[in-house]
Design an enzyme around this catalytic site. Structure first.
Site, mmCIF file in Angstrom:
data_model
loop_
_atom_site.group_PDB
_atom_site.id
_atom_site.type_symbol
_atom_site.label_atom_id
_atom_site.label_comp_id
_atom_site.label_asym_id
_atom_site.label_seq_id
_atom_site.Cartn_x
_atom_site.Cartn_y
_atom_site.Cartn_z
ATOM 1 N N GLU A 47 0.996 -1.144 0.029
ATOM 2 C CA GLU A 47 0.034 0.031 -0.102
ATOM 3 C C GLU A 47 0.894 1.301 0.001
ATOM 4 O O GLU A 47 2.107 1.345 0.726
ATOM 5 C CB GLU A 47 -0.766 -0.045 1.253
ATOM 6 C CG GLU A 47 -1.687 1.294 1.717
ATOM 7 C CD GLU A 47 -2.209 1.141 3.045
ATOM 8 O OE1 GLU A 47 -1.708 0.590 3.898
ATOM 9 O OE2 GLU A 47 -3.347 1.933 3.094
ATOM 10 N N CYS A 169 -4.977 -3.015 3.061
ATOM 11 C CA CYS A 169 -4.580 -2.978 4.403
ATOM 12 C C CYS A 169 -5.578 -3.143 5.302
ATOM 13 O O CYS A 169 -6.128 -4.402 5.474
ATOM 14 C CB CYS A 169 -3.843 -1.525 4.690
ATOM 15 S SG CYS A 169 -2.876 -1.672 5.994
ATOM 16 N N ASN A 194 0.282 -1.125 5.095
ATOM 17 C CA ASN A 194 1.402 -0.520 6.097
ATOM 18 C C ASN A 194 0.607 -0.584 7.338
ATOM 19 O O ASN A 194 -0.490 0.055 7.685
ATOM 20 C CB ASN A 194 1.372 1.060 5.574
ATOM 21 C CG ASN A 194 2.205 1.276 4.607
ATOM 22 O OD1 ASN A 194 3.169 2.000 4.784
ATOM 23 N ND2 ASN A 194 1.762 0.775 3.453
#
Ligand code: ING
Length: 314
Positions: A47, A169, A194
């Site tokens: 991401e 995510c 992340n």
């Protein structure tokens, strides 16, 4: 011979605030060539892969954050990635911050075919974190300030000889994400993330960050008979420790390959797509066993509601 596609999760280590996109793309190209050498036809990047995870800082006015966004894909910095991938015959999933011509900001991912053409763009549906600067936090998680929720939901596309879906995510933590794609026959879900190890609202979850990461993807894969390939941005980035642990998960829910480091690393597996039907055609034969007539509350208003028949029901 069963249908197979060899997929790589291309994990990135920290990306510094001042690291130019060109330097990050060079790192991504090294991972692309490594993945290609190891037989990969499709590479999944994290991401917001092109820059540091900028939602950890408050920026005002918002327009001052434009530097973190892409206004074209490919753009000057990403064209080399599109070109070299196409020359190798490798497709990829790339997470990036999207600023549209009419001013919308999305946390997006593009799926690119082996010939370099764009298959689809996905916009993150579940936006985590908070909308305003919160001084009590050791670092911010301002995705709800920087990004609008994706308006299109979760799609599934025919590509690479598979039915491919995308998530980003926080999407991976919600069962609805997998089921919406599962109901479209998804066989391979691609995910970039992340994830800070420290979760300020409840630090007791920090020790479980690694467990929770694989838990949700293993469950989603198994309950929908699909492969999941997830690439993280790991290591200590601008003082924040991010969970690495990129992984490739089979429709059985088994982790078949995972990262060993918190840096730039390629994780590769050959995904047998016919494995999906061992679950879709048996335990999770939706048309035979699902009971949507009793699931209505799932599509009711957002929050949890009092259980039916509780005291005080009029
Ligand atoms: N990150 C997070 C994720 O779901 C989050 C949201 C932040 C979870 C901090 C836990 C701790 O992995 C993103 N980018 O969605």
């Amino acid at each position: 011979m069963s249908r197979r596609v060899t997929v790589a999760a291309a994990q990135l280590g920290p990306v510094g605030r001042t690291e130019p996109r060109r330097a990050v793309v060079d790192r991504m190209l090294a991972l692309l060539h490594d993945a290609h050498r190891r037989g990969a036809q499709l590479v999944v990047y994290p991401e917001l892969a092109l820059t540091t995870f900028f939602p950890r800082w408050w920026t005002e006015p918002l327009a001052d954050a434009d530097r973190w966004f892409e206004t074209e894909m490919p753009g000057p910095a990403t064209k080399p990635l599109f070109e070299q991938a196409a020359s190798l015959g490798v497709g990829f999933y790339l997470g990036y911050a999207e600023l549209t011509p009419d001013g919308h900001r999305y946390n997006s991912a593009v799926l690119v075919a082996r010939d370099g053409s764009k298959v689809a763009t996905f916009r993150k549906v579940h936006i985590p974190g908070h909308e305003h600067y919160e001084p009590w936090r050791p670092f911010q998680h301002l995705e709800r300030y920087y990004f609008e929720p994706g308006p299109d939901g979760f799609g599934v596309w025919e590509a690479f000889g598979a039915r491919i879906g995308m998530m980003i995510c926080y999407d991976r933590r919600w069962p609805e994400t997998y089921r919406v794609m599962g109901l479209q026959g998804v066989e391979l879900i691609l995910c970039g993330y992340n994830t800070p190890v420290h979760y300020p609202p409840d630090p007791s979850q920090d020790a479980l960050a690694s467990f929770h990461n694989h838990l949700v993807m293993q469950a989603g894969a198994y309950q929908n008979g699909t492969w999941v390939v997830a690439a993280g941005k790991g290591g200590v980035e601008e003082g924040v420790d991010a969970l690495a642990q990129s992984a490739i998960i089979a429709p059985s829910g088994q982790v078949v390959a995972q990262a060993l480091t918190t840096g730039d690393e390629v994780v590769v597996a050959e995904c047998d797509l016919d494995w999906c039907d061992r679950y879709k055609q048996t335990l999770f034969d939706f048309s035979r066993y699902r009971r949507p007539e009793v699931y209505g509350i799932i599509c009711a208003p957002r929050g949890a509601q009092a259980a039916a028949g509780q005291a005080g029901d009029g």
